[in-house]
Design a protein around this motif. Structure first.
Motif, mmCIF file in Angstrom:
data_model
loop_
_atom_site.group_PDB
_atom_site.id
_atom_site.type_symbol
_atom_site.label_atom_id
_atom_site.label_comp_id
_atom_site.label_asym_id
_atom_site.label_seq_id
_atom_site.Cartn_x
_atom_site.Cartn_y
_atom_site.Cartn_z
ATOM 1 N N HIS A 63 69.288 -35.535 -58.109
ATOM 2 C CA HIS A 63 70.022 -36.175 -59.208
ATOM 3 C C HIS A 63 71.127 -37.051 -58.622
ATOM 4 N N MET A 64 70.945 -38.381 -58.713
ATOM 5 C CA MET A 64 71.924 -39.334 -58.195
ATOM 6 C C MET A 64 72.935 -39.695 -59.278
ATOM 7 N N GLU A 65 73.659 -40.785 -59.053
ATOM 8 C CA GLU A 65 74.607 -41.275 -60.046
ATOM 9 C C GLU A 65 73.886 -42.077 -61.130
ATOM 10 N N ASP A 66 74.590 -42.438 -62.190
ATOM 11 C CA ASP A 66 74.094 -43.336 -63.251
ATOM 12 C C ASP A 66 72.837 -42.821 -63.938
ATOM 13 N N ASN A 67 72.766 -41.517 -64.178
ATOM 14 C CA ASN A 67 71.614 -40.921 -64.887
ATOM 15 C C ASN A 67 70.288 -41.192 -64.172
ATOM 16 N N GLN A 68 70.325 -41.341 -62.868
ATOM 17 C CA GLN A 68 69.107 -41.581 -62.106
ATOM 18 C C GLN A 68 68.688 -40.317 -61.368
ATOM 19 N N VAL A 69 67.367 -40.093 -61.363
ATOM 20 C CA VAL A 69 66.771 -38.959 -60.661
ATOM 21 C C VAL A 69 65.719 -39.490 -59.698
ATOM 22 N N VAL A 70 65.768 -39.005 -58.477
ATOM 23 C CA VAL A 70 64.775 -39.348 -57.453
ATOM 24 C C VAL A 70 63.758 -38.215 -57.394
ATOM 25 N N VAL A 71 62.474 -38.557 -57.474
ATOM 26 C CA VAL A 71 61.426 -37.547 -57.351
ATOM 27 C C VAL A 71 60.453 -37.997 -56.267
ATOM 28 N N GLY A 72 60.000 -37.050 -55.450
ATOM 29 C CA GLY A 72 59.100 -37.438 -54.369
ATOM 30 C C GLY A 72 58.275 -36.278 -53.855
ATOM 31 N N LEU A 73 57.282 -36.606 -53.063
ATOM 32 C CA LEU A 73 56.398 -35.616 -52.453
ATOM 33 C C LEU A 73 56.056 -36.079 -51.051
ATOM 34 N N ILE A 74 56.167 -35.161 -50.074
ATOM 35 C CA ILE A 74 55.772 -35.428 -48.694
ATOM 36 C C ILE A 74 54.504 -34.635 -48.402
ATOM 37 N N ILE A 75 53.486 -35.314 -47.908
ATOM 38 C CA ILE A 75 52.205 -34.690 -47.591
ATOM 39 C C ILE A 75 51.937 -34.874 -46.102
ATOM 40 N N ASP A 76 51.770 -33.772 -45.394
ATOM 41 C CA ASP A 76 51.456 -33.853 -43.971
ATOM 42 C C ASP A 76 50.119 -34.554 -43.771
ATOM 43 N N LEU A 77 50.062 -35.456 -42.811
ATOM 44 C CA LEU A 77 48.833 -36.225 -42.594
ATOM 45 C C LEU A 77 47.829 -35.518 -41.695
ATOM 46 N N ASN A 78 47.975 -34.210 -41.557
ATOM 47 C CA ASN A 78 46.954 -33.431 -40.848
ATOM 48 C C ASN A 78 45.968 -32.775 -41.806
ATOM 49 N N TYR A 79 45.980 -33.207 -43.077
ATOM 50 C CA TYR A 79 45.064 -32.589 -44.044
ATOM 51 C C TYR A 79 43.610 -32.860 -43.655
ATOM 52 N N GLN A 80 42.719 -31.971 -44.077
ATOM 53 C CA GLN A 80 41.335 -32.001 -43.612
ATOM 54 C C GLN A 80 40.348 -32.583 -44.618
ATOM 55 N N ASN A 81 40.571 -32.365 -45.889
ATOM 56 C CA ASN A 81 39.612 -32.789 -46.913
ATOM 57 C C ASN A 81 39.674 -34.303 -47.093
ATOM 58 N N PRO A 82 38.617 -35.042 -46.733
ATOM 59 C CA PRO A 82 38.666 -36.503 -46.837
ATOM 60 C C PRO A 82 38.692 -37.004 -48.278
ATOM 61 N N HIS A 83 38.408 -36.095 -49.237
ATOM 62 C CA HIS A 83 38.439 -36.495 -50.642
ATOM 63 C C HIS A 83 39.850 -36.447 -51.223
ATOM 64 N N LEU A 84 40.804 -35.909 -50.471
ATOM 65 C CA LEU A 84 42.161 -35.796 -50.978
ATOM 66 C C LEU A 84 42.803 -37.176 -51.105
ATOM 67 N N SER A 85 43.504 -37.379 -52.210
ATOM 68 C CA SER A 85 44.243 -38.620 -52.451
ATOM 69 C C SER A 85 45.723 -38.297 -52.526
ATOM 70 N N PRO A 86 46.500 -38.630 -51.501
ATOM 71 C CA PRO A 86 47.934 -38.328 -51.544
ATOM 72 C C PRO A 86 48.636 -38.905 -52.768
ATOM 73 N N PHE A 87 48.277 -40.133 -53.145
ATOM 74 C CA PHE A 87 48.900 -40.743 -54.326
ATOM 75 C C PHE A 87 48.668 -39.893 -55.569
ATOM 76 N N ASP A 88 47.423 -39.447 -55.763
ATOM 77 C CA ASP A 88 47.109 -38.669 -56.957
ATOM 78 C C ASP A 88 47.707 -37.268 -56.905
ATOM 79 N N GLU A 89 47.898 -36.729 -55.706
ATOM 80 C CA GLU A 89 48.603 -35.451 -55.596
ATOM 81 C C GLU A 89 50.052 -35.614 -56.071
#
Length: 549
Positions: free
Chosen positions: A252-278
């Protein structure tokens, strides 16, 4: 061709926290000693901060060292952390908050600030210019220049106005050479030139392979009754299950702004995984959605993160210069922070360079003395204490890895007599498509979850379309003949900007690169299982234009 050139004592590639901290410290030493030092900083973004994306919670001790007056001179540290929570997301609807007593102490944020690293870079650039640094935004360092003895001589600024066919257009402007006694590379994660330097001088010999994650970030404007300035929330678990790891954040930053994010390790194995969609799924979890519902999404971006830590940190000096910050990999993943460590590496670099310049050390020499200065700094100690954090999560998973890290950090202070290592590169972890289930992602609802193209629009990305493609294939046959056949061409999914597609042409699959969409995250250069894609700098000022990321 013979080109015009300019000469400086030090050329710094990249106007991020590391590069700008180095520039500022150099000029402070120049001012304090009366010894003139000429410093130039080259930045490929259209302005300083345009290409910078980070969470970010910032540890200000490094700013106390660099500018003790920062509180009185407009530094953009506006939101001190007031509340710190860590939750384990057990499913798409269930979660459990971890008591502070069970959280590794490196993840406590008392005394830290929620900031925009892009705005911090803009402020640092102003201070650097006040001290006499020359900053050139909108110019991409495209090639390395060498002396006859093999040491680095400087960089070449890429030509402007070259068409996709490689021929000059009416707007053609040849690039200029920047020569320096010493050149510092601070390009950020997976730097185009830093990658070449590490390979040329074998700087990573004896080290474990570097490891990476991809970090997503959005800024939302939320209703006032949902905004809690200074609140920090970190999460582990869902949606990253079945072999994928990482974690989410909500600040929660200033000015009623909220930052949301996700970090995905790039050692994942399933080639069907979509980081964006996760990431889109992540925002629908009730713990996260409660803060975003009724709000407006303002910004979107994604960037690879160098997270191998001390075990993967290459030698940072080479004949003619230094490689610093996330270009080398100084992020402290145990703290989920890299800004203060990048800045400290830049300050250590500046002190080393100033010492060499004042001693009249011949240009092009290897600055081996940097290693000794690094080894005696709090930066080296901090990275040593966190050396097991990433490997533990990779080897044991979120729960057992978290338990190991709690013991290592809280009981042993990061000095557990065991050093874990992760010896397999991230790209080599990719499994065959036939061995893993396809993942059915829900369609975006346009309220919390969105599609790639509308997201890229919010990144303000622009490239001159008639220019050579900056995403180079070593072998044009591999995407279809190898990657599609074996891995269902994962570039279609791991790219967070819709750059890569498989289309049908004359009844045959064809690999298409929409390079104008590229937000310079470098994930393709890292995760391609065939290591067939090389990211190079496009024409200067191309790419995203992040306002407050």
């Amino acid at each position: 061709m013979e080109r015009e050139f300019m000469e400086f004592d030090v050329v710094i590639v990249g106007a991020g926290p590391a590069g700008l901290a180095a520039a500022c410290r150099l000029m402070q030493i120049s001012r304090d000693t009366g010894k003139e030092i000429t410093v130039c900083v080259v930045e490929k973004g259209s302005e300083v901060g345009a290409h910078i994306l980070s969470g970010a919670v910032f540890e200000p001790k490094v700013l106390d060292e660099l500018f003790s007056d920062w509180r009185d001179t407009g530094a953009p540290l506006l939101t001190p952390v007031t509340e710190d929570e860590i939750h384990l997301l057990k499913s798409d609807s269930a979660s459990r908050q971890l008591p502070n007593a069970l959280v590794p102490k490196t993840m406590h944020n008392h005394g830290n600030y929620i900031i925009s690293v892009g705005n911090l870079a803009r402020w640092l650039a102003g201070r650097a210019e006040e001290l006499g640094v020359e900053i050139f935004p909108g110019f991409a360092a495209s090639e390395l220049l060498f002396h006859e003895d093999g040491s680095v001589k400087g960089i070449l600024i890429g030509d402007m106005g070259v068409g996709a066919d490689g021929k000059p257009k009416d707007s053609y402007m040849p690039g200029m050479e920047l020569h320096a006694k010493y050149t510092v590379f601070a390009e950020g994660c997976r730097g185009h030139l830093g990658k070449q330097l590490i390979a040329k001088y074998h700087l990573d010999n004896g080290k474990t392979p570097q490891h990476y994650g991809i970090g997503f970030k959005e800024i939302w404007k939320v209703p006032a009754d949902k905004h809690q300035p200074g609140k920090v929330v970190h999460t582990g678990g869902w949606p990253l299950t079945q072999g994928a790891s990482g974690g989410g954040f909500l600040y929660h930053m200033e000015d009623n702004q909220v930052v949301v994010g996700l970090i995905i390790d790039l050692n994942y194995q399933n080639p069907h995984l979509s980081p964006f969609d996760e990431f889109q799924r992540y925002k629908t979890h009730p713990l996260v959605a409660q803060y975003l519902e009724g709000g407006e999404r303002l910004c979107y971006g994604a960037r690879a993160i160098t997270k191998g830590g001390l075990n993967a940190l290459p030698k940072m000096s080479f004949p003619g210069g230094l490689i610093i910050g996330c270009d080398a990999g100084t992020l402290n993943f145990a703290k989920i922070k890299g800004t203060h460590t990048a800045m400290k590496s830049g300050m250590l670099a500046a002190e080393t360079l100033a010492e060499a310049l004042m001693a009249g050390v011949t240009e092009g020499k290897d600055l081996d003395c940097f290693q000794e200065r690094f080894d005696h700094s709090w930066l080296a100690d901090e990275l040593y204490r966190s050396r097991n954090f990433g490997p533990a999560m990779h080897k044991f998973g979120t729960l057992l890895g978290g338990a190991f890290n709690y013991i290592d950090q809280n009981w042993f202070g990061g000095r557990c007599p065991i050093t874990l290592r992760d010896e397999k590169p991230d790209y080599a972890q990719m499994g065959l498509a036939s061995d893993y289930p396809k993942i059915e992602y829900p369609k975006p609802d346009g309220k919390l979850s969105f599609d790639k193209l509308s997201s890229v629009y919010l990144s303000n990305t622009f490239h001159e379309e008639d220019q050579p493609c900056h995403l180079r294939l070593k072998d044009e046959r591999i995407p279809v003949e190898v990657n599609l056949a074996r891995y269902d061409e994962p570039a279609q999914r791991y790219c967070p900007a819709g750059v890569y597609e498989i289309v049908e042409e004359a009844g045959q699959p064809k690999f298409v690169i929409n390079s104008q969409n590229c937000i310079h995250c470098k994930t393709c250069d890292i995760k391609d299982p065939s290591q067939n894609i090389t990211w190079v700098t496009p024409e200067g000022s191309g790419g995203p234009n992040y306002p407050n990321m």
